[in-house]
Enzyme design. Sequence first.
Site, short mmCIF file in Angstrom:
data_model
loop_
_atom_site.label_atom_id
_atom_site.label_comp_id
_atom_site.label_asym_id
_atom_site.label_seq_id
_atom_site.Cartn_x
_atom_site.Cartn_y
_atom_site.Cartn_z
N TYR A 90 -6.52 4.26 -0.61
CA TYR A 90 -7.84 4.03 -0.33
C TYR A 90 -8.27 3.54 1.01
CZ TYR A 90 -7.46 -0.83 -0.87
OH TYR A 90 -7.26 -2.24 -0.64
N HIS A 104 -13.68 -1.09 1.14
CA HIS A 104 -12.94 -2.31 1.36
C HIS A 104 -13.50 -3.48 0.72
CE1 HIS A 104 -10.26 -5.40 2.87
NE2 HIS A 104 -11.03 -5.85 3.95
N GLU A 114 -30.78 2.41 10.10
CA GLU A 114 -30.42 3.15 11.38
C GLU A 114 -31.63 3.61 11.88
OE1 GLU A 114 -27.33 3.82 12.12
OE2 GLU A 114 -26.08 2.87 10.87
N TRP A 162 0.68 -1.09 -0.02
CA TRP A 162 -0.19 0.03 0.06
C TRP A 162 0.82 1.29 -0.06
CZ3 TRP A 162 -1.68 -4.62 2.00
CH2 TRP A 162 -3.18 -5.07 1.86
N GLU A 195 -32.06 -2.35 15.13
CA GLU A 195 -30.65 -1.81 14.98
C GLU A 195 -30.16 -1.54 16.51
OE1 GLU A 195 -27.81 1.66 14.37
OE2 GLU A 195 -29.79 1.83 14.90
N ASP A 208 -18.91 3.33 15.40
CA ASP A 208 -19.03 4.78 15.54
C ASP A 208 -17.79 5.48 15.13
OD1 ASP A 208 -21.51 4.15 16.28
OD2 ASP A 208 -21.23 4.54 18.38
N CYS A 214 -6.85 -4.69 -1.75
CA CYS A 214 -8.01 -5.47 -1.24
C CYS A 214 -8.62 -6.36 -2.33
CB CYS A 214 -8.84 -4.75 -0.37
SG CYS A 214 -9.82 -3.56 -1.18
N ASP A 247 -12.41 -12.88 4.59
CA ASP A 247 -11.39 -11.85 3.81
C ASP A 247 -10.07 -12.22 3.89
OD1 ASP A 247 -10.31 -9.37 3.30
OD2 ASP A 247 -11.31 -8.34 4.83
N ASN A 298 -20.34 -1.44 11.30
CA ASN A 298 -21.08 -0.83 12.55
C ASN A 298 -20.22 0.08 13.33
OD1 ASN A 298 -23.70 -0.92 12.46
ND2 ASN A 298 -23.70 -2.82 12.62
#
Length: 732
Positions: A561, A374, A486, A280, A491, A439, A315, A397, A437
């Site tokens: 990115y 990603h 949301e 990267w 949720e 914050d 990725c 992944d 998910n």
Amino acid sequence: MSETSGTTFGGRRAIPPNNSNAAENDPPTVELQGPVPRGVNLQDYLNVTNVHLFKEKWDTNKLDHHTDKYDSNKLIVRRGQSFYIQIDFNRPYDPRRDIFRVEYVIGRYPQENKGTYIPVPVVSELQSGKWGAKVVMRERTSVRLSIQSSPECIVGKFRMYVAVWTPYGVIRTSRNPETDTYILFNPWCEEDAVYLDDAKEREEYVLNDIGVIFYGDISDIKSRSWSYGQFEDGILDACLYVMDRAKMDLSGRGNPIKVSRVGSAMVNARDDEGVLVGSWDNVYAYGVPPSAWTGSVDILLEYHSSENPVRYGQCWVFAGVFNTFLRCLGIPARVVTNYFSAHDNNANLQTDIFLEEDGNVNSKLTKDSIWNYHCWNEAWMTRPDLPVGFGGWQVVDSTPQENSDGMYRCGPASVQALKHGHICFQFDAPFVFAEVNSDVVYITAKKDGTHVVETVDATHIGQLIVTKQVGGDGIKDITDTYKFQEGQEEERLALETALMYGAKKPLNTEDVTKLKSDVDMDFEVENAVLGKDFKLTITFRNQSPTRYTISAYLSGNIIFYTGVSHVEFKNETFKVTLEPLSVKKEEVLIRAGEYMGQLLEQASLHFFVTARVNETKVVLAKQKSTVLTIPKVIIKVRGAKVVGSDMVVTVEFTNPLKQTLRNVWIYLEGPGVIKPKRKLFREIPPNSTVQWEEVSRPWVSGRRKLIASMTSDSLRHVYGELDLQIQRRPAE
């Protein structure tokens, strides 16, 4: 049937690990129970003279098992489903006195209890879920058998033998590579762990050898085609070699959970000499820039032939190669893109952005990053190791981000479990949950060492999760498979469930929510074309009867990115006076000369605007990325688009920049149409056009695609593609 070493551990004989499909140990052709009496010739008993596997592309074995697309002259079948073979003997077979059976062997140390030595008995009726061979036809000295494999059979390349019983022992056919049989996962078989009941989805997620990978920015989604090429010559052997390199025990290779977990570790080379080296840092002197690859075929073939990791991947390259690996072995798979993907170093569901007191980002304290996008994979399988309901799509992944059980790998993690917050279930669910998910928390680092939480953005991460639509090249939004909308009750419940499992540290945000500011700020970046100037417009709104003064700061960065800053190319401070109940716009001109010399792989620019309301000390912060519009490679075709006929493929590129492009490589491939090729152009002057012609002779009919890419010292991520309809060869 097994070879044992003389080593003993605690009174047990130790059998060496059976972890290589390529390693062989031939069973004896004659196993006698004692001396053969004088005058008895074993050749007088039933002897095998030939074995026919019906392995041509048009034979029912390959058509019924959906393996006719593999460019291989070996028999390839799917487990849990019957296939046909024919055995020729030296005389007619008499079931009343002749006993024989077919044997399948894999690896060097085969054992029946490990599933690596499989004796297949001749039975009167085949039983579902069990190995068996039924005589379906007898003609002169030939016997045709219908052989059924177990739906839990090991996936790999088996050696095949026929063993005949005599009163004095067993006579077995000698090793014949022509009878080698590949057995794959079977999404068409209800008893297989990878069974997928939708025919159109099987067509897409198992049999489609060309895909579309989405990248770019959420406000400017870009797509590129990718040649998975899972049926190309040598790819199946290369995928089996990947598991051999991992020293994966053969007995575990029938379990898609284990196979996909090993694959996620082996597609990257971080700690196990796997397929691809990730890079990267924008320096690719010792290999191919990630953006130059057009598909997986070159990468996997080079890895198999050189036995060394291939350079370089990011990725979407890891995801493309991993998708080839999964589909080639028969596991339904798709590439998924998550826009605004959090890389949270401690999976606490929180991405911390630290600010200086003047509003600038503190890069020393800010360790977490938000990737513009990603890419990872989803693989379809049952999860008998989890509670009922958590089978189906699983996140796997292969991009090396975090260590999992001592290796760089991730998954399989149940998408359904992630949606409901059940992140206690293996594998790596907290990390994936954080990616979609977490914050974003803006924290001011004061000069006295204290940290003050300024604002929390609970909706920025995982805003859009997409994959290619079934049966077309369009985009399919699958965000709702990962998270509830949301603000919905479900949720909040999912987040509370995740918190209960300890994946999120409590954050005191009570004082944050009450700071509803009278002033808000947003900004827009106009559509930016590579090599051209463009404008950025910041809008301030004052919704109160009070006059405010604002100190604002704009930072423009060239970013990877992955969200990591490479270099700041623009910084500007300005003051704004906001009259009561007014709107004010500030325009900032971004000149091409400011960013062109510093551009990275994906021509991605990131802008960060912070503003402090001087009277209230409230800090407003917004960040946005923009991906520059890049020129395309043009592909043209002339001549008949027919299997077996020559056609000419022309690749064309025009340099739109005011500078000369140097060391320009153009890559071209199209599964079933043309093998991967590349060509070097030393330089392309400004506004000049280069052309490259190749003669191609397609070998697969139907809807096909040609894919090209261009890479150079100063411009990358340039693509082009062309859809083709290849006709069948006319009947002679």
